[in-house]
Design an enzyme around this catalytic site. Structure first.
Site, PDB file in Angstrom:
ATOM      1  N   ASN A 383       0.616  -1.293   0.151  1.00 30.23           N
ATOM      2  CA  ASN A 383       0.138   0.055   0.120  1.00 30.23           C
ATOM      3  C   ASN A 383       0.794   1.285  -0.013  1.00 30.23           C
ATOM      4  OD1 ASN A 383      -1.855   1.958   0.357  1.00 30.23           O
ATOM      5  ND2 ASN A 383      -3.043   0.611   1.795  1.00 30.23           N
ATOM      6  N   ASP A 384       1.483   1.554   1.271  1.00 31.65           N
ATOM      7  CA  ASP A 384       2.243   2.827   1.226  1.00 31.65           C
ATOM      8  C   ASP A 384       3.466   2.707   0.229  1.00 31.65           C
ATOM      9  OD1 ASP A 384       0.754   3.480   3.394  1.00 31.65           O
ATOM     10  OD2 ASP A 384       2.438   2.731   4.742  1.00 31.65           O
ATOM     11  N   VAL A 385       3.907   1.743  -0.096  1.00 27.19           N
ATOM     12  CA  VAL A 385       5.044   1.909  -1.204  1.00 27.19           C
ATOM     13  C   VAL A 385       4.891   2.069  -2.551  1.00 27.19           C
ATOM     14  CG1 VAL A 385       6.576   0.457   0.388  1.00 27.19           C
ATOM     15  CG2 VAL A 385       5.376  -0.748  -1.725  1.00 27.19           C
ATOM     16  N   SER A 424       1.071   3.794   7.282  1.00 26.97           N
ATOM     17  CA  SER A 424       1.174   4.999   7.602  1.00 26.97           C
ATOM     18  C   SER A 424      -0.070   5.581   8.095  1.00 26.97           C
ATOM     19  CB  SER A 424       1.770   5.861   6.356  1.00 26.97           C
ATOM     20  OG  SER A 424       0.717   5.734   5.287  1.00 26.97           O
TER      21      SER A 424
END
Ligand code: NAP
Length: 457
Positions: A383-385, A424
């Site tokens: 997700n965040d990456v 995050s």
């Protein structure tokens, strides 16, 4: 006997260095671990041969309890809980260093030359703050404590004042090595500082904090080595201290954050505004058969694994799907983000376990130029990456973090269970883009079904 012990220590030091060298590449990592374990065994044997030991009863009892606990943790703690397990180990290691310092202070207190007294105080200071800091990190990662940063007004000034008083006690011990009050005040303040240092840091930054605490624990051990005149502690502590520090810097670089921002930036206290800044619209779903067709008739497919692959333990079935596609002539690659998952090298270790060929693993800088010519990017629990806000939205808390640019692929299929956010806590605009299709479900189950669907085509 002294010479033999020193030789054993030298050998274990060499094995530790070979271990670190081995662990710098996934292909040699297992061998590196073996060297390091063997080095530790030799260091323990050398230490047990010390003539100062007059009674072995307590040592044997400690060895038995430690071995049983270590074995149980090694066997039963799942891979996904490895970060908190590591935090607990750091706490134990640092507590051991601090306790050795306290006992040495009582045994020799006042009769130590300034250099040794300094080393001993340094060991107690770092050991104590690392113990409580690591326990808080463990609590946050395990979900026992709230993961969000806990902040209060004037926190940084308060912490800095506390640190200044602690350092004041440390310095005074050089001049007054008998001062028991200063010694225990320093210990108590260091314990408190460890807590205060970690509570304002969000869970998302815990891996960086842990590697920093690991570095402190290493330096505390090196100081113990100086205080006790023990060479293997100096070597192992220095290696641990500096490798932990370098790792913290590398992780910060991969997230495009400064160490100061990680330690004092209270990252994770994301406001709703910031988190949804550039996301919006509808998410488009794709059915299993359609997704299988897209994959089966693609020229190039890039898998992007993330934390969800680890929780689902989907690494073996990713490889199965990759093999199935390769048999059909599809080119398959894996894109590895340096902070995907929850610890450095997390994805590499899992994919290596599934025997994914190293030649198919691509780092961020290598794979990003490849996305425009990629037919399908399959995001497996990441997700965040892959959050384009890091690149496009300067107001985002993760602005500037390098990402895998899957939105440049012709199609991005996102495999995740639902609308859960990444570590995050931010919304991800990728999921709302036109060229993105969501395939909901547990990563392992969905990939298994995809393999069957591709085989039927
Ligand atoms: P992530 O942002 O935490 O996202 C993981 C996603 O996986 C979630 O959105 C979740 O969504 C999905 N998921 C969870 N379980 C799943 C399952 N069983 N099947 C399918 N999907 C599942 O992960 P990431 O993209 O790997 O990013 C890593 C984060 O950790 C970054 O913020 C990074 O900065 C941080 N971090 C990592 C390191 C490191 O060393 N690796 C160090 C410091 C910080 P659903 O709930 O909807 O399924």
């Amino acid at each position: 006997m002294r010479t033999l012990i020193e030789l054993l220590y030298l050998l274990s030091g060499i094995l530790f260095i070979m271990g670190l060298r081995g662990m710098s590449h996934p292909e040699t990592a297992r061998q590196g671990m073996f060297y390091a374990e063997f080095g530790m065994l030799i260091a323990i044997i050398g230490t047990l041969m010390q003539h100062e030991i007059v009674q072995y009863d307590w040592i044997v009892a400690g060895l038995a309890i430690g071995s049983i606990l270590g074995l149980a943790m090694g066997l039963w703690v799942p891979m996904t809980a490895m970060p908190q397990r590591t935090a607990l180990s750091h706490a134990f290691g640092a507590a051991a260093a601090a306790l050795v310092g306290v006992s040495e202070f009582h045994r020799l207190g006042g009769h130590l030359e300034p250099f040794k007294m300094g080393a001993l105080s340094f060991e107690v200071l770092l050991g104590s703050l690392t113990t409580t800091g690591s326990l808080i990190a463990f609590g946050k990662l395990q979900g026992i404590l709230p993961g969000q940063p806990l902040t209060f007004k004037g926190q940084n000034i308060f912490n800095m004042t506390l640190l200044a008083v602690t350092v004041g006690c440390f310095v005074s011990l050089f001049i007054f090595p008998h001062a028991m009050a200063a010694f225990y005040l320093m210990l108590a303040l260091a314990l408190a500082f460890g807590v205060l240092l970690v509570i304002p840091i969000g869970s998302a930054d815990m891996p960086v904090v842990m590697s920093l605490l690991n570095s402190y624990a290493g330096l505390a051990s090196a100081a113990t080595g100086f205080a006790l005149g023990n060479n293997v502690l100096i070597i192992a502590g220095t290696l641990d201290g500096f490798s932990g520090f370098i790792l913290s810097i590398l992780m910060c670089k991969a997230m495009n954050r400064s160490m100061t921002n990680v330690l004092f930036g209270a990252f994770g206290s994301v406001t709703a505004d910031a988190s949804t800044a550039s996301a919006g619209g509808e998410m488009r779903e794709i059915g299993l058969e359609d997704a299988a067709t897209q994959l089966a008739y693609a020229r190039q497919v890039v898998f992007v694994p993330g934390y969800g692959m680890a929780t689902a333990q989907a690494q073996h079935v990713i490889r199965e799907l990759a093999d199935t596609l390769e048999e059909r002539g599809v080119t398959v690659k894996y894109a590895i983000h340096p902070v995907a998952g929850r610890m450095p090298g997390h994805m590499n270790v899992l994919l290596a376990e599934a025997n994914v060929p190293y030649s198919e693993l691509y780092e961020l800088e290598q794979i990003n130029p490849d996305f425009p010519s990629t037919d399908v990017a399959v995001i497996v629990g990441a997700n965040d990456v892959v959050n384009p806000d890091a690149r496009d939205n300067p107001g985002s808390p993760i602005a500037g973090m390098p990402i895998l640019e899957v939105d440049h692929a012709k199609l991005a299929i996102v495999l995740k269970r639902g609308k859960g956010r990444g570590f995050s806590g931010l919304e991800n605009p990728l999921f709302f883009k036109e060229k993105t299709a969501m395939l909901y479900g547990d990563a392992k189950e969905t990939l298994t079904n995809l393999v069957q669907a591709v085989l039927k085509l």
